[in-house]
Design an enzyme around this catalytic site. Sequence first.
Site, mmCIF file in Angstrom:
data_model
loop_
_atom_site.group_PDB
_atom_site.id
_atom_site.type_symbol
_atom_site.label_atom_id
_atom_site.label_comp_id
_atom_site.label_asym_id
_atom_site.label_seq_id
_atom_site.Cartn_x
_atom_site.Cartn_y
_atom_site.Cartn_z
ATOM 1 N N ASP A 119 17.999 -6.244 50.110
ATOM 2 C CA ASP A 119 16.880 -6.967 49.501
ATOM 3 C C ASP A 119 16.149 -7.703 50.610
ATOM 4 O O ASP A 119 16.630 -8.738 51.090
ATOM 5 C CB ASP A 119 17.365 -7.956 48.432
ATOM 6 C CG ASP A 119 16.201 -8.508 47.604
ATOM 7 O OD1 ASP A 119 15.099 -8.689 48.173
ATOM 8 O OD2 ASP A 119 16.385 -8.755 46.400
ATOM 9 N N ALA A 167 16.251 -0.244 36.287
ATOM 10 C CA ALA A 167 15.126 -1.120 36.626
ATOM 11 C C ALA A 167 13.846 -0.638 35.959
ATOM 12 O O ALA A 167 13.502 -1.079 34.856
ATOM 13 C CB ALA A 167 14.969 -1.205 38.140
ATOM 14 N N ARG A 168 13.155 0.293 36.605
ATOM 15 C CA ARG A 168 11.924 0.853 36.050
ATOM 16 C C ARG A 168 11.809 2.308 36.493
ATOM 17 O O ARG A 168 12.187 2.672 37.605
ATOM 18 C CB ARG A 168 10.681 0.082 36.526
ATOM 19 C CG ARG A 168 10.427 -1.235 35.809
ATOM 20 C CD ARG A 168 10.024 -1.026 34.359
ATOM 21 N NE ARG A 168 9.614 -2.240 33.686
ATOM 22 C CZ ARG A 168 10.437 -3.082 33.063
ATOM 23 N NH1 ARG A 168 11.738 -2.834 33.058
ATOM 24 N NH2 ARG A 168 9.965 -4.144 32.450
ATOM 25 N N HIS A 174 15.786 3.205 27.634
ATOM 26 C CA HIS A 174 15.315 1.894 28.089
ATOM 27 C C HIS A 174 15.881 0.784 27.196
ATOM 28 O O HIS A 174 15.158 -0.064 26.667
ATOM 29 C CB HIS A 174 13.787 1.836 28.103
ATOM 30 C CG HIS A 174 13.251 0.810 29.069
ATOM 31 N ND1 HIS A 174 12.062 0.954 29.731
ATOM 32 C CD2 HIS A 174 13.754 -0.371 29.489
ATOM 33 C CE1 HIS A 174 11.835 -0.104 30.505
ATOM 34 N NE2 HIS A 174 12.860 -0.930 30.364
ATOM 35 N N ASP A 194 18.400 4.708 32.627
ATOM 36 C CA ASP A 194 17.945 3.993 31.435
ATOM 37 C C ASP A 194 16.425 3.992 31.358
ATOM 38 O O ASP A 194 15.863 3.627 30.335
ATOM 39 C CB ASP A 194 18.461 2.553 31.460
ATOM 40 C CG ASP A 194 18.114 1.788 30.190
ATOM 41 O OD1 ASP A 194 18.528 2.226 29.100
ATOM 42 O OD2 ASP A 194 17.423 0.753 30.296
ATOM 43 N N ARG A 240 18.165 -11.617 39.552
ATOM 44 C CA ARG A 240 18.961 -12.023 38.390
ATOM 45 C C ARG A 240 19.982 -10.961 37.991
ATOM 46 O O ARG A 240 21.114 -11.266 37.609
ATOM 47 C CB ARG A 240 18.039 -12.313 37.210
ATOM 48 C CG ARG A 240 17.008 -13.417 37.435
ATOM 49 C CD ARG A 240 16.142 -13.578 36.199
ATOM 50 N NE ARG A 240 15.118 -14.597 36.368
ATOM 51 C CZ ARG A 240 13.869 -14.356 36.709
ATOM 52 N NH1 ARG A 240 13.489 -13.100 36.939
ATOM 53 N NH2 ARG A 240 12.993 -15.326 36.826
ATOM 54 N N ILE A 241 19.561 -9.691 38.038
ATOM 55 C CA ILE A 241 20.423 -8.603 37.570
ATOM 56 C C ILE A 241 21.278 -8.057 38.706
ATOM 57 O O ILE A 241 22.478 -7.792 38.526
ATOM 58 C CB ILE A 241 19.573 -7.491 36.932
ATOM 59 C CG1 ILE A 241 18.834 -8.046 35.697
ATOM 60 C CG2 ILE A 241 20.437 -6.305 36.530
ATOM 61 C CD1 ILE A 241 17.718 -7.162 35.197
ATOM 62 N N GLU A 251 7.568 7.071 29.435
ATOM 63 C CA GLU A 251 8.401 6.654 28.312
ATOM 64 C C GLU A 251 7.584 6.607 27.028
ATOM 65 O O GLU A 251 6.465 6.089 27.030
ATOM 66 C CB GLU A 251 9.027 5.276 28.598
ATOM 67 C CG GLU A 251 10.001 5.310 29.760
ATOM 68 C CD GLU A 251 10.681 3.975 30.048
ATOM 69 O OE1 GLU A 251 10.290 2.957 29.432
ATOM 70 O OE2 GLU A 251 11.599 3.947 30.878
#
Length: 326
Positions: free
Chosen positions: A176, A237-238, A286, A262, A156-157, A267
């Site tokens: 991907d 992402a993460r 984030h 981000d 999606r992103i 965190e």
Amino acid sequence: MASNKRKVMLPHTMGQQGIDVIKARADIETVIYPAGISQADLLPQLADCAGIALSGTPYRQKEMDASPAMQVVARIGVGYDAVEVPALTARGVPLMVAGTANSTSVAEQAFHLMIALAKKNRGMDGLVRGGKWTDRHGHLPMELSGKTVLILGFGRIGTRSARRCAAFDMQVLVFDPFVDAKTIADAGYEPVSDLDAALPQADFLSIHCPKNPDTVGLINAARLARMKKGAFVVNTARGGIVDEPALYAALASGHIGGAGLDVFAEEPAPVGHDLLKLDSVIASPHMAGVTTEAVAAMAVATAKNILSVLDGQPNRENVINKEVLG
């Protein structure tokens, strides 16, 4: 509470638009809980809960065991690394995500970080504020046009990030392994099947894959070393997908030119985190997917996801563990 009402728990950080959608239902008892609730406080409240929306709150086997009436668990967002999906699947409980509700916001932030790094925004701002205007020619910014970006993850992103990069005349490579190469090529981008072979081509690496056992540490010291000198890394992402000590070493040596982050492995990122000591790093807390528009859209999508299951018509598109739907 009337005995025929079903209890749905929503975090206080959920957008009001979504809370209002749930509260409009007379057959549902809405319970607002603090987003930072402790496990000890949460577990007793799950005993009679039919649905729950999660912000950052983990939901694993212990939470599932405490939820005999649970019919649906919904994430206000698209990441679900804090949810133990097999625990839900074993009970036939769908895990719902917010679909594309925040995809545009995250893609915009990823692209913003690329621009900020290329144009040396942090340093240029410092020159003006520090009265060092005449030093401006010492560290020239660069154009994005003609540069190569490697998009890691074409969901999606990633798809939205690719479009933004292409609009700025960048060459877009996409890695991907779960997306057919023809799909990527038909979208106008260059599919790559070997991440290690593609990394040396990239001026920018933008990460948009989920965090799971296969992607933790995916961008490690060896892969950072394969990138060209002065290349940039952007992660919206993460945390944990990029090996942070390895990234620090690559930035400190000057091999990697800068990073836009981000997300972090821990965190909130600790004050004094090594990466935050570097002028070549631009960080945000984030918040890539947390804009005025995204908060509203995610809240409404989450509310509709929950109601779709409670009403016996689950929104299949947003279900992660589709096997529970039969």
